[in-house]
Design a protein around this motif. Sequence first.
Motif, short mmCIF file in Angstrom:
data_model
loop_
_atom_site.label_atom_id
_atom_site.label_comp_id
_atom_site.label_asym_id
_atom_site.label_seq_id
_atom_site.Cartn_x
_atom_site.Cartn_y
_atom_site.Cartn_z
N GLU A 1 -6.86 2.17 -3.83
CA GLU A 1 -6.42 2.43 -2.45
C GLU A 1 -7.15 3.60 -1.81
O GLU A 1 -7.40 3.59 -0.61
CB GLU A 1 -4.91 2.65 -2.41
CG GLU A 1 -4.10 1.38 -2.61
CD GLU A 1 -2.60 1.62 -2.52
OE1 GLU A 1 -2.18 2.75 -2.14
OE2 GLU A 1 -1.84 0.69 -2.81
N GLN A 2 -7.49 4.60 -2.60
CA GLN A 2 -8.17 5.77 -2.05
C GLN A 2 -9.59 5.44 -1.56
O GLN A 2 -10.17 6.23 -0.81
CB GLN A 2 -8.27 6.86 -3.13
CG GLN A 2 -6.92 7.36 -3.60
CD GLN A 2 -7.04 8.46 -4.64
OE1 GLN A 2 -6.55 9.55 -4.47
NE2 GLN A 2 -7.71 8.16 -5.74
N TYR A 3 -10.11 4.30 -1.96
CA TYR A 3 -11.48 3.93 -1.63
C TYR A 3 -11.58 2.85 -0.56
O TYR A 3 -12.68 2.47 -0.17
CB TYR A 3 -12.20 3.45 -2.90
CG TYR A 3 -12.31 4.52 -3.96
CD1 TYR A 3 -13.35 5.44 -3.96
CD2 TYR A 3 -11.34 4.63 -4.95
CE1 TYR A 3 -13.45 6.43 -4.91
CE2 TYR A 3 -11.43 5.62 -5.92
CZ TYR A 3 -12.47 6.52 -5.89
OH TYR A 3 -12.55 7.50 -6.84
N LEU A 4 -10.45 2.36 -0.08
CA LEU A 4 -10.48 1.25 0.87
C LEU A 4 -11.26 1.61 2.14
O LEU A 4 -12.07 0.82 2.63
CB LEU A 4 -9.05 0.82 1.22
CG LEU A 4 -8.26 0.18 0.07
CD1 LEU A 4 -6.83 -0.12 0.52
CD2 LEU A 4 -8.94 -1.09 -0.41
N ASN A 5 -10.99 2.78 2.71
CA ASN A 5 -11.71 3.18 3.93
C ASN A 5 -13.21 3.28 3.68
O ASN A 5 -14.03 2.85 4.51
CB ASN A 5 -11.17 4.51 4.45
CG ASN A 5 -9.78 4.38 5.05
OD1 ASN A 5 -9.35 3.30 5.43
ND2 ASN A 5 -9.07 5.49 5.14
N TYR A 6 -13.58 3.84 2.54
CA TYR A 6 -15.00 3.98 2.21
C TYR A 6 -15.66 2.61 2.05
O TYR A 6 -16.78 2.39 2.53
CB TYR A 6 -15.16 4.80 0.93
CG TYR A 6 -16.60 4.99 0.52
CD1 TYR A 6 -17.43 5.85 1.22
CD2 TYR A 6 -17.11 4.29 -0.57
CE1 TYR A 6 -18.76 6.02 0.85
CE2 TYR A 6 -18.43 4.45 -0.94
CZ TYR A 6 -19.26 5.33 -0.24
OH TYR A 6 -20.57 5.49 -0.61
N LYS B 1 0.81 -1.20 0.00
CA LYS B 1 0.00 0.00 0.00
C LYS B 1 0.86 1.27 0.00
O LYS B 1 1.89 1.34 0.66
CB LYS B 1 -0.93 0.01 1.22
CG LYS B 1 -1.99 1.10 1.19
CD LYS B 1 -2.91 0.99 2.40
CE LYS B 1 -3.93 2.13 2.38
NZ LYS B 1 -4.80 2.11 3.57
N GLU C 1 -14.88 -5.77 4.05
CA GLU C 1 -13.60 -5.95 4.72
C GLU C 1 -12.52 -6.19 3.66
O GLU C 1 -12.59 -7.15 2.89
CB GLU C 1 -13.66 -7.14 5.67
CG GLU C 1 -12.36 -7.39 6.43
CD GLU C 1 -12.45 -8.63 7.29
OE1 GLU C 1 -11.41 -9.30 7.46
OE2 GLU C 1 -13.56 -8.95 7.77
N GLN D 1 -14.72 -0.17 3.44
CA GLN D 1 -14.80 -0.81 4.76
C GLN D 1 -15.91 -0.19 5.61
O GLN D 1 -16.59 -0.90 6.36
CB GLN D 1 -13.45 -0.75 5.46
CG GLN D 1 -12.39 -1.54 4.70
CD GLN D 1 -11.13 -1.83 5.50
OE1 GLN D 1 -10.57 -2.90 5.39
NE2 GLN D 1 -10.69 -0.85 6.28
N GLU D 2 -16.09 1.12 5.48
CA GLU D 2 -17.17 1.78 6.20
C GLU D 2 -18.54 1.29 5.74
O GLU D 2 -19.53 1.39 6.47
CB GLU D 2 -17.09 3.30 5.99
CG GLU D 2 -15.91 3.95 6.71
CD GLU D 2 -15.70 5.38 6.25
OE1 GLU D 2 -16.49 5.84 5.38
OE2 GLU D 2 -14.75 6.03 6.73
N LYS E 1 -16.98 7.59 -5.53
CA LYS E 1 -16.96 6.54 -4.51
C LYS E 1 -18.14 5.59 -4.60
O LYS E 1 -18.01 4.39 -4.33
CB LYS E 1 -16.88 7.17 -3.12
CG LYS E 1 -18.05 8.06 -2.73
CD LYS E 1 -17.81 8.68 -1.37
CE LYS E 1 -19.01 9.51 -0.91
NZ LYS E 1 -18.75 10.14 0.42
#
Length: 353
Positions: A22-27, A11, A34, A29-30, A344
Amino acid sequence: MRALFLVLHRKDRSPGQRYRHEQYLNYLQENGIECTISPLLATEKEDGIFYGNKVIPKIWIGLKALFRRFNSIRRAHTFDVVYIYRDAFFFGTFFENWLRRKKIKIIYDFDDAIWLMDQNPNQGIFNKLKNPKKTASICKIADRVIVGNEYLANYASKFNEDVAIIPSTINFDDYQFDKITNDKICIGWTGSFSTIKHFETVIPALEMLKEKYQDKIYFKVIGDPQYTHDALGIKGIKWQSETEAQDLSELAIGLMPLPDNEWTRGKCAMKGLQYMALGIPTIMSPVGVNADIISDGNNGYLASSTDEWVEKLSILIEDQVLREKVGKAGKKTVEEAYSVEANKEKWLRAFQF
């Protein structure tokens, strides 16, 4: 949902990976997905497989990567979907076919015309092991294909009915830098050692501009620290993820020259979008998606010939108010169509079956 990401780099190592998923991983997961990242090259030392010239170390690193990928594939059945960026391994489609036989859902993503042989000069004999036909093979067995622009979608659609276009995008949280201002005008380019050849296509125009404007202008190259051009006073600097936007903020004008061929028509205009996100007036070659992004004279400029590059650059060099106006329009374009916020939901839908 659990998603396994089969990628080349760890990463925040690869601009391509960062501007794709990678920019969307947090979104993701939210929103209940997972995400587990499985890179082939796990350490900085292993990056030498691309930048070094010694065969034996490359083979050793390749064997470690192969073992690492086998371990990932062994546990792929514990995931609901496997996302593959470009390919699962350097050569062949063994791992993709293994996933298909196990009936594991596959999302395949690519952002370049990787079915063509654009060889890496640092790979030497390893270039001969590449098989560009693998792109079509992976498209055929994937449950869904994601691509960065319409040119790539037209290719993927020959082999798969489920193709989604999601552009490579800018995360504006990473681009909150005030432009550096000084008495001289900085004209710049960002890329890598493999794309410096594209920058060199505009050198004749820059030489003419240097003769015309002398010390009023200077040039900056980011991404190839080995690059020099004495007559233009250029000494390339290394690309660094932690200072990327700050390094670009010095530019008064951003350049994205490209030759017009099958490979470049598949490019996703990322360096141009980076300039525009910082409010830097941008000039691009009208190749591929560039001509869709830029409305000539409004949110940027398009230039083909050396004379056009000189003309468009001269217009911007001589008019600071125009530079600010074009820069603001370009930034608005990125915010509305090529930002993480604007795309997103598309990524979330891509993982829904």
